[in-house]
Motif scaffolding. Sequence first.
Motif, PDB file in Angstrom:
ATOM      1  N   ILE B 494       0.805  -1.231  -0.020  1.00 10.95           N
ATOM      2  CA  ILE B 494       0.058  -0.049   0.318  1.00 10.95           C
ATOM      3  C   ILE B 494       0.947   1.138   0.049  1.00 10.95           C
ATOM      4  O   ILE B 494       0.725   2.097  -0.607  1.00 10.95           O
ATOM      5  CB  ILE B 494      -0.890  -0.037   1.250  1.00 10.95           C
ATOM      6  CG1 ILE B 494      -2.221  -1.071   1.153  1.00 10.95           C
ATOM      7  CG2 ILE B 494      -1.610   1.313   1.280  1.00 10.95           C
ATOM      8  CD1 ILE B 494      -2.580  -1.394   2.231  1.00 10.95           C
ATOM      9  N   ASP B 495       1.860   1.246   0.680  1.00  9.40           N
ATOM     10  CA  ASP B 495       2.690   2.473   0.934  1.00  9.40           C
ATOM     11  C   ASP B 495       3.393   2.395  -0.446  1.00  9.40           C
ATOM     12  O   ASP B 495       3.942   3.641  -0.968  1.00  9.40           O
ATOM     13  CB  ASP B 495       3.900   2.224   1.949  1.00  9.40           C
ATOM     14  CG  ASP B 495       3.140   2.705   3.163  1.00  9.40           C
ATOM     15  OD1 ASP B 495       1.781   3.094   3.382  1.00  9.40           O
ATOM     16  OD2 ASP B 495       3.879   2.161   4.458  1.00  9.40           O
ATOM     17  N   ALA B 496       4.085   1.330  -1.029  1.00 11.09           N
ATOM     18  CA  ALA B 496       4.565   1.581  -2.457  1.00 11.09           C
ATOM     19  C   ALA B 496       3.640   2.145  -3.450  1.00 11.09           C
ATOM     20  O   ALA B 496       4.080   2.706  -4.407  1.00 11.09           O
ATOM     21  CB  ALA B 496       5.265   0.183  -2.730  1.00 11.09           C
ATOM     22  N   LEU B 497       2.474   1.935  -3.340  1.00  8.87           N
ATOM     23  CA  LEU B 497       1.476   2.415  -4.206  1.00  8.87           C
ATOM     24  C   LEU B 497       1.182   4.090  -4.176  1.00  8.87           C
ATOM     25  O   LEU B 497       0.352   4.417  -4.953  1.00  8.87           O
ATOM     26  CB  LEU B 497       0.357   1.522  -4.196  1.00  8.87           C
ATOM     27  CG  LEU B 497       0.298   0.163  -4.901  1.00  8.87           C
ATOM     28  CD1 LEU B 497      -0.935  -0.729  -4.584  1.00  8.87           C
ATOM     29  CD2 LEU B 497       0.718   0.162  -6.305  1.00  8.87           C
ATOM     30  N   SER B 498       1.670   4.518  -3.008  1.00 11.31           N
ATOM     31  CA  SER B 498       1.224   5.711  -2.594  1.00 11.31           C
ATOM     32  C   SER B 498       1.651   6.669  -3.672  1.00 11.31           C
ATOM     33  O   SER B 498       0.683   7.914  -3.982  1.00 11.31           O
ATOM     34  CB  SER B 498       1.365   6.302  -1.279  1.00 11.31           C
ATOM     35  OG  SER B 498       2.812   6.110  -1.200  1.00 11.31           O
ATOM     36  N   PRO B 499       2.621   6.844  -4.451  1.00 15.13           N
ATOM     37  CA  PRO B 499       2.998   7.751  -5.179  1.00 15.13           C
ATOM     38  C   PRO B 499       1.979   7.572  -6.480  1.00 15.13           C
ATOM     39  O   PRO B 499       1.799   8.770  -7.162  1.00 15.13           O
ATOM     40  CB  PRO B 499       4.375   7.370  -5.764  1.00 15.13           C
ATOM     41  CG  PRO B 499       5.111   6.472  -5.071  1.00 15.13           C
ATOM     42  CD  PRO B 499       3.765   5.855  -4.095  1.00 15.13           C
ATOM     43  N   VAL B 500       1.655   6.415  -6.786  1.00 17.34           N
ATOM     44  CA  VAL B 500       0.679   6.352  -8.170  1.00 17.34           C
ATOM     45  C   VAL B 500      -0.630   7.012  -7.824  1.00 17.34           C
ATOM     46  O   VAL B 500      -1.008   7.765  -8.467  1.00 17.34           O
ATOM     47  CB  VAL B 500       0.387   4.858  -8.373  1.00 17.34           C
ATOM     48  CG1 VAL B 500      -0.293   4.617  -9.568  1.00 17.34           C
ATOM     49  CG2 VAL B 500       1.823   4.156  -8.375  1.00 17.34           C
ATOM     50  N   SER B 501      -1.053   6.702  -6.536  1.00 19.30           N
ATOM     51  CA  SER B 501      -2.332   7.246  -6.188  1.00 19.30           C
ATOM     52  C   SER B 501      -2.375   8.698  -6.156  1.00 19.30           C
ATOM     53  O   SER B 501      -3.023   9.804  -6.364  1.00 19.30           O
ATOM     54  CB  SER B 501      -2.914   6.618  -4.949  1.00 19.30           C
ATOM     55  OG  SER B 501      -3.425   7.598  -4.088  1.00 19.30           O
ATOM     56  N   LEU B 502      -0.986   9.216  -5.639  1.00 24.23           N
ATOM     57  CA  LEU B 502      -0.872  10.791  -5.377  1.00 24.23           C
ATOM     58  C   LEU B 502      -0.877  11.362  -6.757  1.00 24.23           C
ATOM     59  O   LEU B 502      -1.676  12.494  -6.702  1.00 24.23           O
ATOM     60  CB  LEU B 502       0.588  11.051  -4.784  1.00 24.23           C
ATOM     61  CG  LEU B 502       0.617  11.119  -3.050  1.00 24.23           C
ATOM     62  CD1 LEU B 502       1.890  11.421  -2.577  1.00 24.23           C
ATOM     63  CD2 LEU B 502      -0.399  12.460  -2.830  1.00 24.23           C
ATOM     64  N   SER B 503      -0.051  10.968  -7.726  1.00 25.24           N
ATOM     65  CA  SER B 503      -0.090  11.556  -8.968  1.00 25.24           C
ATOM     66  C   SER B 503      -1.431  11.489  -9.856  1.00 25.24           C
ATOM     67  O   SER B 503      -1.894  12.350 -10.543  1.00 25.24           O
ATOM     68  CB  SER B 503       1.134  11.077  -9.928  1.00 25.24           C
ATOM     69  OG  SER B 503       0.791   9.629 -10.130  1.00 25.24           O
ATOM     70  N   LEU B 504      -2.252  10.609  -9.469  1.00 19.48           N
ATOM     71  CA  LEU B 504      -3.693  10.357 -10.443  1.00 19.48           C
ATOM     72  C   LEU B 504      -4.621  10.750  -9.633  1.00 19.48           C
ATOM     73  O   LEU B 504      -5.623  11.289 -10.316  1.00 19.48           O
ATOM     74  CB  LEU B 504      -3.666   8.957 -11.033  1.00 19.48           C
ATOM     75  CG  LEU B 504      -2.592   8.484 -11.973  1.00 19.48           C
ATOM     76  CD1 LEU B 504      -2.962   7.021 -12.488  1.00 19.48           C
ATOM     77  CD2 LEU B 504      -2.539   9.431 -13.006  1.00 19.48           C
ATOM     78  N   ILE B 505      -4.755  10.630  -8.495  1.00 19.70           N
ATOM     79  CA  ILE B 505      -5.962  10.876  -7.591  1.00 19.70           C
ATOM     80  C   ILE B 505      -5.663  12.364  -6.762  1.00 19.70           C
ATOM     81  O   ILE B 505      -6.586  13.111  -6.663  1.00 19.70           O
ATOM     82  CB  ILE B 505      -6.243   9.707  -6.648  1.00 19.70           C
ATOM     83  CG1 ILE B 505      -6.284   8.804  -7.382  1.00 19.70           C
ATOM     84  CG2 ILE B 505      -7.665  10.274  -5.727  1.00 19.70           C
ATOM     85  CD1 ILE B 505      -7.467   8.356  -7.824  1.00 19.70           C
ATOM     86  N   GLY B 506      -4.475  12.543  -6.568  1.00 18.52           N
ATOM     87  CA  GLY B 506      -4.178  13.760  -5.649  1.00 18.52           C
ATOM     88  C   GLY B 506      -4.150  13.546  -4.031  1.00 18.52           C
ATOM     89  O   GLY B 506      -4.004  14.467  -3.308  1.00 18.52           O
TER      90      GLY B 506
END
Lengths: 220, 671
Positions: B494-506
């Motif tokens: 989940i933590d490794a996926l956080s940059p992806v979600s930050l860039s697409l969801i904000g």
Amino acid sequence: MNGLTFDIAHLLAGSLVLISFMMLYQDRLFALINIFALHAVVLALSVAWQAYIQDAHHLYITAAIALVFKAIVIPVGLHRIIQRLGIHRDIETAVGIGPTMLAGIGLVTLSMVLMLRVTPEADPLAREDLAFALSIILLGLLVMVTRRNAVSQVVGFMSLENGLVLAATGAKGMPLVVEISVAFSILIAFIVIGVFLFRIRERFDSVDVGALDDYRGERR
Amino acid sequence: MISTVALLLCGPAAFLATAILGAAVSRRTFATRLVYGAAFVISAVLTAIVAGHLAGNSGEASATLPLGLPWTGARFRLDGLSAFFLLVVNLGGAVTSLYALGYGRHESAPHRVLPFYPAFLAGMNLVALANDAFSFLLSWEFMSLASWALVMAHHRDEANRRAGYIYLVMASFGTLALLLAFGLLAGPAGTYAFDAMRTAHPGPLAAGAVLVLMLLGAGSKAGLVPLHAWLPLAHPAAPSHVSALMSGIMTKVAIYGFIRVVFDLLGEPAWWSGIAVLLIGGVTAVLGILHALMEKDLKRLLAYSTIENIGVIFASLGLALAFKANAMPSAAALAFTAALFHVLNHSFFKSLLFFGAGAVLTSTGERDMEKLGGLIHRLPVTSFVFLIGCVSISALPPFNGFASEWLVFQAILRSPELPQWGLKVIVPAVGGMLALSAALAAACFVKAFGIAFLGRARSAAVERAHEVDRWSLAAMAVLAAFCLLAGILPGFAIDALSPVSLSLIGDRMPVQMAEPWLSIVPIAESRSSYNGLLVFAFIAISASLTAFFIHRFASHALRRSIAWGCGFTDAVPAAQYTAVSFAQPIRRVFGGFAFRARETVDMPAPGSLEPARLKVDMHDVAWEIFYQPITGAIDFATERLNHLQFLTIRRYLTLVFLYLVILLLVLALWP
């Protein structure tokens, strides 16, 4: 441009359309070819007149090509083909003369309406010429469509080409290359189709293209 | 310093070189080892690079190659999303190549597989890297064609040829939809670079059309109902390691395409777009798993189960769209992360299960579960890892399937905060569908494992079965370990996926590694938390204790079955539960509307000695509703147009002439 030169150009182009109409109701092959020769002669005259009034000497060559090839060489060649094939007594039209003439009138009307509408700012002579040329092209197509015999389809195709030449010469400053290529394309088409005719003759003993369809087992 | 993108682009180049090499030497004996060994090394190196990029949170990098259209070039870019999907692709590729080192030796036609296998991997890598529509579509088509060639590897089988044909038609249709979607995104100016599309926001109508086209294009590749018809035919037709790649990895590349366009390029979503994706996802999940339950071919069952998981992922993505449109970024981040986590997990367990099916196929020559049975005695290791796969895909703790599906349901539980009544009603309904499909999935994999591995052998081939080679076992063991690790340590993922979600969801989910004892807390401690490690420890300890007590106190007493046979009598193996009989209760409940199933009993005439027969008549409803009318219409039209092939010369001339006249008439009458 003064009135007389315009009228003469108009007269010649108009007579080309008239001769195209004459082609529509010829039901004998010799008569059709004779009319086609007349068509070519009038085309040569028209082109020569254009050469004179536009002061474009190269158009005389085009006129000469039209006169020599289309009015003499090709009709004579077709006469000989027909005699060798022995089909000079054939009567052939696929569609009745009356409907064909009516369709021709409709086509000429269509091309007039169309050309006068889309070229309002062009030179009046060029406008008339283009309208007549389009009529001749459509009538040539009509001849091809309404005939069953390969020879008369060839004639229809060549009268269509005459229309193209008329359109090419009617516009000022068209280079000679175009006419020569058009003339040669007709010559080549004539040769190819001539060869083709003999092939058909050899294979089926007839130049009626319906024989091809019979051979394929299709309805006409 | 060479940029990461250039480094990653060397990967597909190396794959293509391997493909050419494979084509050159494909008939030699060492070719299998060479090609799969090279593919393994390349995938492993790429995995390492991408994992380093993700862990280092190194942002974005891009490169432009002077290839393709002169005014476009070929643009490539690496950001969080593509890095994550590259990780899925290459990790899957590496494990699959490891498996194929052993499995590929049994291949009957290696020259039909070896050249296309690395090309397929190259295509998937390029899709994830592409940064303009042209290179995206080119790579996409390359991927489709390479996988089509792999489906057609055993083309002498009539069923495989049909599968290949349907796959090709559906792939062309999908690419057409993608092409139109990119055309709409590019707008009248025709800017095909993704960077330009990202800044140009299309109007609401165009955005809706793009969403529908992406559902058609990416959805047909991923297997959304009703575009799934090709998937259960084509995935099992390929060799098993390729089935694993197609089902476990290629469907994820399709999801990548959908996310890239809908979440990244399309800009702010409309609230109703979530509804469409949610509903399609829910229906896909339920119908996929129902079909899987009815199936008795092991590989087709797995392919149908892929459809179910794709449905879960799309439902979660639809939820993320709905939350994003309503400015609820934390909930959107939760749903989006859940979807991505499920993508990763599904790639693990679906590859594992296909490897297991391949191992069963190699050792017994059977895919039909009605002829298997009792394999746990013959293939103990394969059975164990297959069981782990079954438990993971059935979403049972402590494995990874539970972790991601639990996150999906956590996101669904936030739906009452949505403002639109439509969403308030539909999201719980879809949640119900997902819960139903999760339960059915458990039943389905109880059936798969129980019929194939437990009980007694139903055919002679099974009795002669023997354990597969070490490469295959190693690959399956690695995946089983991944399933367990991702299940007990979901916080890492989940933590490794956080940059992806930050860039697409904000926004991102709360930092999970900071929680004590490796718990995950998706929203707040007061609402819910899950500790995979604790559950694992509890299950391990209680199971060991139970086993200890049973073996210590119970099983010393020797018991023999006696002649009365009230317990287990020596009946014929055919009298065991079969795959069909196991699924019968569920077929009775759902078969009526999902398959239009009808049961008829043929009773023999009185006095006749013939057996009575129970016949079940089932229909593929999606095929009959959507595909048969289309094929019928095409057949009808071609039948009519066929007459045009046989006209006379004069009629052709007439047609041309009439067309010309009509054209001129239109020109003359046009106002």
